[in-house]
Design a protein around this motif. Sequence first.
Motif, PDB file in Angstrom:
ATOM      1  N   ASP A  34      12.279  -3.851  -0.388  1.00 52.78           N
ATOM      2  CA  ASP A  34      12.840  -2.626  -0.962  1.00 52.78           C
ATOM      3  C   ASP A  34      11.871  -1.970  -1.929  1.00 52.78           C
ATOM      4  N   ALA A  35      10.962  -2.778  -2.515  1.00 50.18           N
ATOM      5  CA  ALA A  35       9.989  -2.287  -3.486  1.00 50.18           C
ATOM      6  C   ALA A  35       8.814  -3.247  -3.525  1.00 50.18           C
ATOM      7  N   GLY A  36       7.675  -2.761  -3.968  1.00 46.98           N
ATOM      8  CA  GLY A  36       6.478  -3.596  -4.097  1.00 46.98           C
ATOM      9  C   GLY A  36       5.972  -3.583  -5.516  1.00 46.98           C
ATOM     10  N   ASP A  37       5.944  -4.759  -6.156  1.00 48.62           N
ATOM     11  CA  ASP A  37       5.447  -4.891  -7.523  1.00 48.62           C
ATOM     12  C   ASP A  37       4.225  -5.795  -7.497  1.00 48.62           C
ATOM     13  N   GLY A  39       2.391  -6.555 -10.125  1.00 44.10           N
ATOM     14  CA  GLY A  39       2.183  -7.231 -11.394  1.00 44.10           C
ATOM     15  C   GLY A  39       0.995  -6.648 -12.135  1.00 44.10           C
ATOM     16  N   THR A  40       0.364  -7.476 -12.969  1.00 45.05           N
ATOM     17  CA  THR A  40      -0.793  -7.045 -13.759  1.00 45.05           C
ATOM     18  C   THR A  40      -2.035  -7.746 -13.252  1.00 45.05           C
ATOM     19  N   ILE A  41      -3.058  -6.950 -12.943  1.00 43.59           N
ATOM     20  CA  ILE A  41      -4.339  -7.496 -12.514  1.00 43.59           C
ATOM     21  C   ILE A  41      -5.442  -6.783 -13.278  1.00 43.59           C
ATOM     22  N   PRO A  42      -6.614  -7.388 -13.388  1.00 42.36           N
ATOM     23  CA  PRO A  42      -7.725  -6.734 -14.091  1.00 42.36           C
ATOM     24  C   PRO A  42      -8.279  -5.566 -13.269  1.00 42.36           C
ATOM     25  N   PRO A  43      -8.774  -4.528 -13.945  1.00 40.55           N
ATOM     26  CA  PRO A  43      -9.439  -3.449 -13.216  1.00 40.55           C
ATOM     27  C   PRO A  43     -10.639  -4.006 -12.449  1.00 40.55           C
ATOM     28  N   GLY A  44     -10.898  -3.460 -11.289  1.00 43.76           N
ATOM     29  CA  GLY A  44     -12.013  -3.939 -10.468  1.00 43.76           C
ATOM     30  C   GLY A  44     -11.635  -5.070  -9.536  1.00 43.76           C
ATOM     31  N   THR A  45     -10.397  -5.537  -9.591  1.00 42.98           N
ATOM     32  CA  THR A  45      -9.922  -6.569  -8.669  1.00 42.98           C
ATOM     33  C   THR A  45      -8.923  -5.932  -7.723  1.00 42.98           C
ATOM     34  N   LEU A  46      -8.402  -6.718  -6.805  1.00 49.08           N
ATOM     35  CA  LEU A  46      -7.403  -6.176  -5.892  1.00 49.08           C
ATOM     36  C   LEU A  46      -6.291  -7.174  -5.658  1.00 49.08           C
ATOM     37  N   ALA A  47      -5.142  -6.621  -5.278  1.00 48.48           N
ATOM     38  CA  ALA A  47      -3.977  -7.433  -4.929  1.00 48.48           C
ATOM     39  C   ALA A  47      -3.414  -6.874  -3.633  1.00 48.48           C
ATOM     40  N   ASN A  48      -3.024  -7.764  -2.721  1.00 48.78           N
ATOM     41  CA  ASN A  48      -2.470  -7.369  -1.425  1.00 48.78           C
ATOM     42  C   ASN A  48      -0.996  -7.714  -1.340  1.00 48.78           C
ATOM     43  N   LEU A  49      -0.246  -6.860  -0.668  1.00 48.23           N
ATOM     44  CA  LEU A  49       1.170  -7.077  -0.405  1.00 48.23           C
ATOM     45  C   LEU A  49       1.393  -6.881   1.080  1.00 48.23           C
ATOM     46  N   GLU A  50       1.852  -7.926   1.755  1.00 53.45           N
ATOM     47  CA  GLU A  50       2.150  -7.819   3.181  1.00 53.45           C
ATOM     48  C   GLU A  50       3.552  -7.267   3.356  1.00 53.45           C
ATOM     49  N   VAL A  51       3.678  -6.240   4.204  1.00 58.41           N
ATOM     50  CA  VAL A  51       4.954  -5.585   4.457  1.00 58.41           C
ATOM     51  C   VAL A  51       5.315  -5.810   5.924  1.00 58.41           C
ATOM     52  N   PRO A 116      14.730   7.918   9.738  1.00 62.64           N
ATOM     53  CA  PRO A 116      13.463   8.483  10.200  1.00 62.64           C
ATOM     54  C   PRO A 116      12.358   8.406   9.143  1.00 62.64           C
ATOM     55  N   THR A 117      12.731   8.377   7.865  1.00 64.96           N
ATOM     56  CA  THR A 117      11.755   8.245   6.782  1.00 64.96           C
ATOM     57  C   THR A 117      12.293   7.265   5.758  1.00 64.96           C
ATOM     58  N   LEU A 118      11.487   6.249   5.462  1.00 65.59           N
ATOM     59  CA  LEU A 118      11.825   5.276   4.418  1.00 65.59           C
ATOM     60  C   LEU A 118      10.783   5.383   3.319  1.00 65.59           C
ATOM     61  N   SER A 119      11.226   5.367   2.082  1.00 71.24           N
ATOM     62  CA  SER A 119      10.328   5.420   0.930  1.00 71.24           C
ATOM     63  C   SER A 119      10.475   4.129   0.139  1.00 71.24           C
ATOM     64  N   ILE A 120       9.366   3.444  -0.055  1.00 73.77           N
ATOM     65  CA  ILE A 120       9.355   2.170  -0.773  1.00 73.77           C
ATOM     66  C   ILE A 120       8.493   2.344  -2.023  1.00 73.77           C
ATOM     67  N   PRO A 121       9.085   2.235  -3.222  1.00 75.06           N
ATOM     68  CA  PRO A 121       8.304   2.422  -4.453  1.00 75.06           C
ATOM     69  C   PRO A 121       7.333   1.254  -4.677  1.00 75.06           C
ATOM     70  N   LEU A 122       6.136   1.604  -5.158  1.00 74.83           N
ATOM     71  CA  LEU A 122       5.089   0.627  -5.461  1.00 74.83           C
ATOM     72  C   LEU A 122       4.716   0.754  -6.932  1.00 74.83           C
ATOM     73  N   THR A 123       4.545  -0.378  -7.600  1.00 77.31           N
ATOM     74  CA  THR A 123       4.124  -0.378  -8.994  1.00 77.31           C
ATOM     75  C   THR A 123       3.040  -1.420  -9.195  1.00 77.31           C
ATOM     76  N   GLY A 124       2.142  -1.126 -10.105  1.00 71.64           N
ATOM     77  CA  GLY A 124       1.084  -2.066 -10.460  1.00 71.64           C
ATOM     78  C   GLY A 124       0.551  -1.708 -11.824  1.00 71.64           C
ATOM     79  N   ASN A 125      -0.011  -2.693 -12.504  1.00 70.98           N
ATOM     80  CA  ASN A 125      -0.560  -2.484 -13.832  1.00 70.98           C
ATOM     81  C   ASN A 125      -1.952  -3.084 -13.876  1.00 70.98           C
TER      82      ASN A 125
END
Length: 181
Positions: A34-37, A39-51, A116-125
């Motif tokens: 329903d949503a993708g969080d 969390g908190t990661i350092p700038p210059g790094t990456l985090a992946n979320l499988e949907v 026909p259209t689903l919107s899933i909110p994404l947040t990251g810090n």
Amino acid sequence: SFDVPVQIAADEFLKDFPAQSYTFPLPLIDPGIDAGDFGTIPPGTLANLEVPIGNVGNLGVYGDASIEGDGEFTVFPTQFNANPGTTDGLVVTFAPTAEGAQTATLVLTSNDPGYPTLSIPLTGNADDGDNGDADGGDDLGSDGDVASKEVDGCGCDTTPGGMPAFAAVAALALLARRRRA
């Protein structure tokens, strides 16, 4: 003038038909989240979320995925296709370059007539967390590569140059055999 006898339809002429149920095969998308969080990661790094994009309908579901918003989020691949009873998938990546909270929306457009259209909110810090770290707070791996973080995923190693666990176990088993011989 004369009377013409006309028989009027009465209740005895009404026929009761049993109820009928008709179904039409349709696709039915199930995004799995329903949503993708991130969390908190350092700038210059990456985090992946499988949907996971599941199809619980009776026809194939297909469509496009895109990101709307100001955050530093990307989605790959940008198209999906799942046959009835199967699951396709997308990977959303959060790769901030500067500190701060970021939001965006994953938009799934499909052939599902009900959604026909689903919107899933994404947040990251993004926060460098430089609280006097022993390594100076650069959050780089020991080889200088950018560190990565897996969010609710398969546990796949996304760090460049990492040795898979299976390869490490195989190497240890080979060394143990050589020592016995």
